[in-house]
Design an enzyme around this catalytic site. Structure first.
Site, PDB file in Angstrom:
ATOM      1  N   HIS A 252      -9.658   7.972   9.884  1.00 52.88           N
ATOM      2  CA  HIS A 252     -10.915   6.676   9.742  1.00 52.88           C
ATOM      3  C   HIS A 252     -11.860   6.375  11.346  1.00 52.88           C
ATOM      4  O   HIS A 252     -11.541   6.459  11.619  1.00 52.88           O
ATOM      5  CB  HIS A 252     -11.005   6.298   8.612  1.00 52.88           C
ATOM      6  CG  HIS A 252      -9.667   6.446   7.526  1.00 52.88           C
ATOM      7  ND1 HIS A 252     -10.187   6.814   6.908  1.00 52.88           N
ATOM      8  CD2 HIS A 252      -8.533   5.822   7.444  1.00 52.88           C
ATOM      9  CE1 HIS A 252      -9.645   7.532   6.039  1.00 52.88           C
ATOM     10  NE2 HIS A 252      -8.633   6.881   5.903  1.00 52.88           N
TER      11      HIS A 252
ATOM     12  N   GLU B  55      -8.381  -2.089  -6.298  1.00 55.16           N
ATOM     13  CA  GLU B  55      -7.646  -3.223  -6.486  1.00 55.16           C
ATOM     14  C   GLU B  55      -7.592  -4.180  -6.308  1.00 55.16           C
ATOM     15  O   GLU B  55      -6.370  -4.577  -7.254  1.00 55.16           O
ATOM     16  CB  GLU B  55      -6.252  -2.388  -4.550  1.00 55.16           C
ATOM     17  CG  GLU B  55      -6.676  -1.003  -4.430  1.00 55.16           C
ATOM     18  CD  GLU B  55      -7.184  -0.507  -3.972  1.00 55.16           C
ATOM     19  OE1 GLU B  55      -7.012   0.859  -2.741  1.00 55.16           O
ATOM     20  OE2 GLU B  55      -8.701  -0.733  -4.009  1.00 55.16           O
TER      21      GLU B  55
ATOM     22  N   ASP C 100      -9.206   2.416  -1.752  1.00 51.31           N
ATOM     23  CA  ASP C 100      -9.222   2.098  -0.827  1.00 51.31           C
ATOM     24  C   ASP C 100      -8.797   3.349   0.024  1.00 51.31           C
ATOM     25  O   ASP C 100      -8.745   4.819  -0.437  1.00 51.31           O
ATOM     26  CB  ASP C 100      -7.654   1.497  -0.133  1.00 51.31           C
ATOM     27  CG  ASP C 100      -7.796  -0.227  -0.004  1.00 51.31           C
ATOM     28  OD1 ASP C 100      -8.775  -0.385  -0.628  1.00 51.31           O
ATOM     29  OD2 ASP C 100      -6.737  -0.771   0.596  1.00 51.31           O
TER      30      ASP C 100
ATOM     31  N   ARG D 168      -5.712   0.516   7.488  1.00 46.24           N
ATOM     32  CA  ARG D 168      -5.609   1.194   7.913  1.00 46.24           C
ATOM     33  C   ARG D 168      -6.122   2.320   8.204  1.00 46.24           C
ATOM     34  O   ARG D 168      -6.457   3.298   7.444  1.00 46.24           O
ATOM     35  CB  ARG D 168      -4.659   0.916   6.748  1.00 46.24           C
ATOM     36  CG  ARG D 168      -3.990  -0.050   6.423  1.00 46.24           C
ATOM     37  CD  ARG D 168      -2.945   0.317   4.876  1.00 46.24           C
ATOM     38  NE  ARG D 168      -2.267  -1.473   4.546  1.00 46.24           N
ATOM     39  CZ  ARG D 168      -2.729  -1.989   3.686  1.00 46.24           C
ATOM     40  NH1 ARG D 168      -4.075  -1.642   3.244  1.00 46.24           N
ATOM     41  NH2 ARG D 168      -2.163  -2.574   3.251  1.00 46.24           N
TER      42      ARG D 168
ATOM     43  N   ASP E 106      -7.839   5.856   1.761  1.00 48.41           N
ATOM     44  CA  ASP E 106      -6.613   6.042   2.709  1.00 48.41           C
ATOM     45  C   ASP E 106      -5.407   7.326   1.691  1.00 48.41           C
ATOM     46  O   ASP E 106      -5.798   7.002   0.231  1.00 48.41           O
ATOM     47  CB  ASP E 106      -5.668   5.536   3.374  1.00 48.41           C
ATOM     48  CG  ASP E 106      -4.978   4.031   2.361  1.00 48.41           C
ATOM     49  OD1 ASP E 106      -5.419   3.856   1.530  1.00 48.41           O
ATOM     50  OD2 ASP E 106      -4.201   3.262   3.070  1.00 48.41           O
TER      51      ASP E 106
ATOM     52  N   GLU F 270      -2.533   6.069   0.189  1.00 45.59           N
ATOM     53  CA  GLU F 270      -2.064   4.768  -1.614  1.00 45.59           C
ATOM     54  C   GLU F 270      -3.363   4.550  -2.109  1.00 45.59           C
ATOM     55  O   GLU F 270      -2.871   4.841  -3.369  1.00 45.59           O
ATOM     56  CB  GLU F 270      -1.882   4.027   0.045  1.00 45.59           C
ATOM     57  CG  GLU F 270      -0.805   3.161  -1.183  1.00 45.59           C
ATOM     58  CD  GLU F 270       1.149   4.041  -1.154  1.00 45.59           C
ATOM     59  OE1 GLU F 270       1.904   3.361  -2.159  1.00 45.59           O
ATOM     60  OE2 GLU F 270       0.451   5.118   0.346  1.00 45.59           O
TER      61      GLU F 270
ATOM     62  N   TYR G  57     -12.015  -0.953   6.886  1.00 50.03           N
ATOM     63  CA  TYR G  57     -10.748  -0.629   6.600  1.00 50.03           C
ATOM     64  C   TYR G  57     -10.085  -0.977   7.628  1.00 50.03           C
ATOM     65  O   TYR G  57     -10.096  -0.077   8.955  1.00 50.03           O
ATOM     66  CB  TYR G  57     -10.802   1.167   5.876  1.00 50.03           C
ATOM     67  CG  TYR G  57      -9.633   0.936   5.283  1.00 50.03           C
ATOM     68  CD1 TYR G  57      -9.113  -0.182   3.994  1.00 50.03           C
ATOM     69  CD2 TYR G  57      -8.664   1.981   5.497  1.00 50.03           C
ATOM     70  CE1 TYR G  57      -8.222  -0.034   3.534  1.00 50.03           C
ATOM     71  CE2 TYR G  57      -7.419   2.168   4.390  1.00 50.03           C
ATOM     72  CZ  TYR G  57      -7.151   1.685   3.545  1.00 50.03           C
ATOM     73  OH  TYR G  57      -5.936   1.104   2.530  1.00 50.03           O
TER      74      TYR G  57
END
Length: 885
Positions: A343, A7, A80, A298, A82, A84, A296
């Protein structure tokens, strides 16, 4: 070379260092596609197809990726780990397919890693997988739901409550929490109660404090001493009796550490300890993650990888000794809603590195230190305490007092970290340390309260050893960002990646304001909440929102079809939208007046109707809205009675906005000069509103002027604005002063220069005015003067017109007609080619579709413009379609 896409440029730089020259690592700069910002982008009748668009800046990113793939068609998506991140990878694949940057049969690898370390990245590259379809479907469902709410509920809100901004699916529920808490506080009725305490001394001369728990042989409940008389009798009872220690009970206790951080608990603790908002917390954590320092950030998981647990235990033993390392590793149960999005906890990637060993900015160092300490503490030994309870009685057992305290025998994990509290409460009795007290000891009363002060009443015994103190029950505290996140988590509203954006959205839209670290609902937030709670109750229901989150989690896990979720939601939601179409604004306002009556029309205790107009004493007050936005309280006898005051309870700032004062009569016209106060503050007005004079001349008061000092002369000064200072020596055009939205100014042609003092509107002379205008021109490089270009590239090959490289306030830029395109930082003005300039101009023009120059056509095609253009549907604001998350 295989092409790896992440990203952010920072993440790309770190990963490129791990993978080396055998890989090309590029950044997508987040999402590369979004729903088209107009109605109909989600097809509710055609199988839930969605219409996506690629913004101009993302087109360049996709082109760069496609160009890199031309040399080696090996695409690795490393966004990432997740939902998103999975969606970004899916969008990238779809966008590259549409651009023919990749072929349909070309394999695309998806890799995910929980930490940006060399080992984690290389392990992920060695174990690729396909894009997780259920996670993508969960993203599509959330995006569609947020779009449906944004493009269907928000227009209803705008029509029924003029001035309201868009309502989001989850933001509206979060806003309701804040508003409901405020209304609970306003409705709270404080209840009086008293406590009695005494300062006592052991035979060894050590003092301690005990509180009265039994009176006349009866155990006291909180409200048993309900007034001053009862408290005074209790103080006398304690004062008049000799006391003895009846029992001393000591019990061992242990305190275990908190689990390591997940997203919500990290945001809560950062708020408690540093006053760091959720958005700032996540931004700082993002930088630590991209630098490879933490895992990570989130996540709703609290478990830790076995190798990380071993590293943590080794670091604890090395730093603090074996006594701080428990015999067995601590295991924390993962509370994630589903395994697909769960996670590992948020932890350091290297347990041996403390914050003071790293070169970090202040906010990063604070947050890293918090994460490091919490992680180590979570694997440390429990703290051991001894809790002591001392009971003191008189010989007749008519009064009993109790003292409690504790001693930390072994600090354990508390040596490193102790979790913060949500509210600043006074230290409880259990936290006090008691002196050595033995059963049978005489408890002598000693003076200790001579100098005590309190806002509440107090009763002191003659000896000053016994004190009765008045208390009142307190309303629930207003939410902080930390407690609001905690509440949302408890209710199952939102998910780890959404909390920060939800909180920032309700503040940015003006629905909630932050004072200190507390959240207060604004009046517009109250109105929106009342409207939604009464006409769309189901969709701001905590249970409904939490149940919908559960369904979306089931989609993530592959246990539910996302289209079935959308079908069921849309069927009921569209029916609810239809039911409100016949609502009249007056009905809505009547309902809001009824619900918010305790807030905007509180009983003043004088026996009068709180809704009776204080000016005409005949009309009734009610809430009204203006087309320009905002709400105010007005009289039902309008226009005969023009009383208004701000929305909210009487007594708030600006309460006197309904007052009017005639200052005199203007001699030439014979019109009255009035001082009035409206919704936007005090102003002066010449004459009244009539059929012939619908817009009488008005002028707002300068901010430094109090309405009390405004007389006829000052009012006429304001009404005479704009004031002619003189003519400019260069062109003879007039120079004027006036009071504008941003303060006093002097004006010549289209040049505006601020005046430092408001009084200068009426006093500044021509020389001073010319100097101020000249200074403003100098800052801008001169008005009307041709600024020489840095380079002239030539005529636009398609549309004509010179293309130049100019020096601007924010750096060099490309200029063509009225299009100004900023030059990228890595391109020097002397290196710009015509092809690069045309590409930058086209990208800038695509961003500004409303500018006529951006759509300029070649001269040869001008005749086509004579035909009436097909009218495009008005695009609704994209803010309404933005995700809750």
């Amino acid at each position: 070379m295989p092409v790896v896409v992440v990203e952010s440029p920072a993440k790309a730089k770190t990963i490129n260092g791990y993978l080396g020259k055998d890989y090309t690592v590029l950044a997508s700069y987040g999402h590369v596609r979004d729903l088209v910002g107009k109605d109909g982008s989600v097809d509710t009748e055609g199988g839930w197809d969605m219409t996506w668009e690629v913004p101009a800046d993302s087109k360049k990113r996709i082109k760069d990726i496609a160009d890199a793939l031309a040399d080696d068609p090996n695409l690795i998506l490393a966004t990432d780990p997740d939902r998103e991140g999975e969606a970004i990878s899916w969008h990238l694949q779809e966008a590259l397919l549409n651009r023919r940057g990749i072929k349909k049969d070309m394999p695309v690898s998806r890799v995910a890693f929980n930490a940006i370390t060399k080992k984690a990245v290389q392990d992920a590259i060695a174990n690729p997988r396909e894009i997780d379809t259920p996670l993508v479907h969960a993203y599509l469902a959330r995006r569609a739901l947020d779009y449906l709410v944004g493009f269907n509920l928000s227009p209803v809100l705008w029509r029924k409550l003029p001035g309201s901004k868009s309502a989001g699916r989850v933001q509206s529920v979060c806003l309701r929490l804040v508003v409901d808490r405020e209304m609970e506080i306003e409705a709270f009725d404080a209840r009086e109660y008293w406590s009695v305490r005494a300062t006592l001394e052991t035979p060894r001369g050590q003092s301690f404090e005990a509180r009265l728990v039994t009176l006349a042989g009866k155990k006291l409940d909180r409200f048993d001493l309900s007034d001053e008389t009862q408290a005074e009798l209790a103080v006398q009872a304690v004062e008049s009796r000799d006391l003895t220690v009846a029992a001393v009970e000591a019990k061992p206790a242990t305190r275990n550490p908190s689990p390591p951080f997940m997203t919500s608990t990290l945001q809560q603790e950062a708020s408690r300890k540093f006053g760091m908002g959720a958005k700032a917390c996540m931004s700082t954590a993002q930088r630590l993650y991209e630098a490879g320092l933490i895992t990570y950030m989130r996540t709703d998981g609290i478990d830790m990888a076995p190798e990380a647990v071993a590293d943590a235990r080794a670091a604890i033993e090395d730093r603090y000794g074996k006594q701080y390392t428990p015999s067995e590793a601590r295991v924390y149960k993962n509370k994630a809603k589903n395994a697909q999005e769960a996670h590992e906890c948020i932890r350091p990637t290297d347990m041996t590195k403390a914050a003071d060993e790293l070169r970090l900015e202040k906010d990063q160092k604070q947050l890293y230190d918090l994460i490091w300490k919490r992680t180590l503490a979570s694997q440390m030994a429990a703290a051991k305490m001894e809790r002591t309870t001392v009971t003191i009685r008189d010989s007749a057992e008519q009064v009993e007092l109790r003292a409690t305290g504790q001693v930390v025998v072994f600090d354990g994990f508390m040596k490193v970290y102790t979790e913060g509290r949500d509210d600043d409460a006074a230290t409880g009795d259990d936290d006090k340390r008691l002196p050595a007290i033995h059963e049978g000891d005489a408890a002598k009363k000693v003076a200790a309260y001579e100098g005590e002060t309190s806002d509440n009443k107090m009763i002191k015994a003659p000896s000053n050893a016994v004190l009765g103190q008045q208390h009142f029950t307190q309303p629930p505290p207003r939410y902080t960002e930390a407690t609001l996140v905690k509440k949302m988590e408890e209710l199952g509203i939102g998910r780890p990646s959404t909390y920060a954006s939800i909180l920032s959205t309700i503040v940015d839209r003006g629905y909630v304001r932050k004072e200190g670290n507390r959240l207060f609902p604004e009046d517009q937030g109250r109105l929106v909440t009342v409207f939604l709670s009464n006409y769309f109750r189901r969709y701001v229901s905590y249970d409904f929102t939490a149940a919908l989150e559960e369904e979306l989690d089931q989609v993530s896990a592959g246990d539910r079809d996302y289209k079935d979720v959308l079908d069921r939601f849309w069927r009921d939601f569209s029916a609810a939208i239809g039911e409100t179409s016949e609502l009249r604004i007056t009905e809505v306002l009547d309902k809001i007046n009824e619900v918010l009556s305790p807030h905007i029309f509180p009983d003043q205790g004088d026996g009068k109707d709180p809704r009776l107009c204080p000016k005409c004493e005949a009309g009734r007050l009610s809430m009204r809205t203006a087309r320009s936005g905002g709400a105010f309280i007005g009289c039902s006898n309008y226009p005969e009675c023009r009383y208004t005051r701000p929305f909210g309870p009487p007594g708030m700032e600006g309460e006197q906005q309904g007052d009017e004062r005639m200052l005199g009569v203007e001699p030439e016209s014979g019109q009255e000069v009035w001082l009035k106060t409206g919704r936007f503050g005090p102003y002066v007005q010449l004459g009244e509103v009539t059929e012939e004079n619908k817009k009488p001349k008005r002028s707002s008061l300068p901010k430094s002027w109090s309405p009390d000092i405004v007389d006829f002369d000052r009012a006429m000064q304001l009404l005479s604005l704009p004031r002619l200072v003189g003519t400019h020596p260069e062109d003879g055009e007039p120079i004027e002063t006036n009071l504008g939205r941003y303060g006093p100014y002097v004006k010549w042609n289209k040049v505006y220069a601020n005046l430092p003092e408001e009084e200068e509107i009426f006093t500044v002379g021509i020389n001073r005015a010319v100097d101020l205008l000249a200074e403003k021109l100098a800052k801008r490089g001169g008005r009307g003067q041709a600024v020489p270009p840095l380079r002239e590239l030539g005529e636009h090959p398609e549309s004509g017109g010179p293309i130049s490289v100019m020096e601007g306030r924010y750096g060099p830029y490309i200029k063509w007609e009225k299009v100004n395109a900023t030059l990228p930082k890595d391109v020097a003005p002397e290196d710009v080619t015509m092809a690069q300039a045309i590409e930058l101009i086209a990208a800038k023009a695509a961003k500004s579709p409303k500018k006529k120059t951006a759509a300029k056509k070649p001269a040869a095609k001008k005749t086509a413009a004579k035909k009436p253009a097909a009218k495009k549907p008005a695009a609704k604001t994209t803010a309404a379609a933005k995700s809750d998350e």
